[in-house]
Design a protein around this motif. Structure first.
Motif, PDB file in Angstrom:
ATOM      1  N   GLY A 130      73.985  57.644  -6.096  1.00  0.00           N
ATOM      2  CA  GLY A 130      74.660  57.302  -6.727  1.00  0.00           C
ATOM      3  C   GLY A 130      73.875  56.978  -8.226  1.00  0.00           C
ATOM      4  O   GLY A 130      74.900  56.591  -9.160  1.00  0.00           O
ATOM      5  N   GLU A 132      72.616  56.900 -11.891  1.00  0.00           N
ATOM      6  CA  GLU A 132      72.777  57.380 -13.113  1.00  0.00           C
ATOM      7  C   GLU A 132      71.663  57.550 -14.045  1.00  0.00           C
ATOM      8  O   GLU A 132      71.521  58.487 -14.889  1.00  0.00           O
ATOM      9  N   LEU A 355      77.615  50.560  -7.795  1.00  0.00           N
ATOM     10  CA  LEU A 355      76.699  51.586  -6.821  1.00  0.00           C
ATOM     11  C   LEU A 355      76.899  51.103  -5.328  1.00  0.00           C
ATOM     12  O   LEU A 355      76.566  51.791  -4.559  1.00  0.00           O
TER      13      LEU A 355
END
Length: 367
Positions: A130, A132, A355
């Motif tokens: 997850g 970014e 997250l």
């Protein structure tokens, strides 16, 4: 759903000393439910910088290590090398600093291992689920070799992150030198020409032929440099450095993603000691006066809830007179933001929650 955070104050008498109280806290919080038998257990902490006296005493580490050993585990104390110049720049100096500050097998009951090796390049690339900002976090190998991960941190202020707690101890602290560069820096290392003597040691360590020396001065070709940081470790003149130019918000979010990489897929537990709450990181070669009275010891399986509980506990205290928290905007009741107004510590907790690392909602359980 709120996570449970367990808290004990620092009152003690002849019936139970503080180390025994920490043991009771760990038991009550459920740390004993982890299967430690014949497992390698990384206890991640900060060994302090020479000249700084705010770091956690070795006695606390021994209490945690003894708890693990009593349950059949094989604990070791660990940290990764620093990106900046100081007493923990490489594995050998780091061990010297740990010993100077009292961390050795005699005092702690377990070995000290510098997780990313002598030159800070013994790392494992770990996918960030997850993520970014970070695709693969660069984590010290010894930390990833462990079967169980325990975070033991000194809760204090921090000039870039606002405060240093569980998430910073895990995310920034477990990053190799290249990992720390990725979190702190939006660019690549560069050479301060005045310090460089043209010894060419950096050219030998660079695996990408990014460094050349002309007229006894090194320079780095950023089109070839991958930001591993090995040159920083070997430069005897401290001529190679980086710009700590990442925004505080991005730094905080990257720390959360690095913490995610460290804890995913194995048993973890987190302990924060809110004592000697200095305004700055233990990486400084000095420590300023504590900003609030000592609060106590906190523990949880959830590092996000733990950090949130510790922040709230500190901000609920009266500021100590003539300290960093007793200055600045008196209407700002967040001491960490008052001391470091450009920081954005909440962004780390929000991103960690996003997250799936934990939740900012907590139930405080006093023992």
């Amino acid at each position: 759903m709120a996570s449970k955070v367990y808290w004990a104050d620092l009152r003690a008498d002849f019936r139970e000393n503080l180390q025994q109280k920490l043991t009771r806290l760990m038991k009550t919080a459920g740390m004993g439910e982890i299967d430690f038998d014949k497992k390698y257990v990384a206890i991640k902490m900060h060994f302090g910088e020479p000249g700084n006296l705010a770091f956690l005493r070795p006695n606390w580490a021994k209490t945690v290590a003894d708890f693990v050993k009593e349950r059949g585990g094989k604990p070791f104390l660990t940290d990764c090398n620093t990106l900046y110049v100081g007493g923990r720049k490489n594995g050998l100096d780091h061990l010297d600093t740990a010993m100077l500050n009292g961390f050795n097998p005699m005092t702690t009951g377990c070995q000290v291992i510098i997780a990313d090796g002598i030159k800070g390049n013994d790392e494992v690339e770990v996918p960030v689920a997850g993520g970014e900002y970070v695709r693969n976090a660069k984590i010290g190998r010894a930390i990833m070799d462990a079967d169980v991960f325990i975070s033991l941190n000194h809760f204090k202020g921090h000039e870039s992150a606002g405060f240093g707690g569980a998430l910073k101890n895990i995310g920034m602290g477990c990053g190799s030198r290249a990992g720390k560069m990725e979190q702190h820096n939006a660019g690549k290392p560069h050479v301060e020409q005045k310090r460089c003597v043209g010894c060419k040691v950096c050219t030998k360590i660079c695996a990408h032929s990014a460094i050349t020396v002309e007229d006894r001065k090194a320079s780095i070709d950023h089109s070839k440099c991958v930001g591993c940081g090995r040159c920083i470790a070997v430069c005897a003149r401290n001529a190679i450095t980086i710009n700590f130019d990442e925004s505080h918000t991005n730094l905080s979010r990257k720390m959360a993603e690095y913490a995610k990489a460290v804890v995913d897929g194995r048993p973890c537990f987190h302990i924060s000691l809110v004592i000697d709450v200095s305004p700055n990181c233990d990486c400084h070669t000095e420590n300023d006066a504590a900003i609030v009275p000592n609060v106590g010891m906190f523990a949880s399986f959830d590092p996000v809830a733990l950090d949130m509980a510790c922040v709230d506990a500190v901000n609920a205290q009266p500021p100590l007179r003539d300290t960093a928290a007793d200055a600045g905007d008196c209407h700002d009741h967040d001491y960490f933001h008052r001391i470091h107004p450009d920081t954005d510590w909440m962004s780390c907790l929000e991103h960690a929650e996003k997250l799936g690392l934990g939740t900012r909602e907590y139930e405080l359980v006093k023992i």
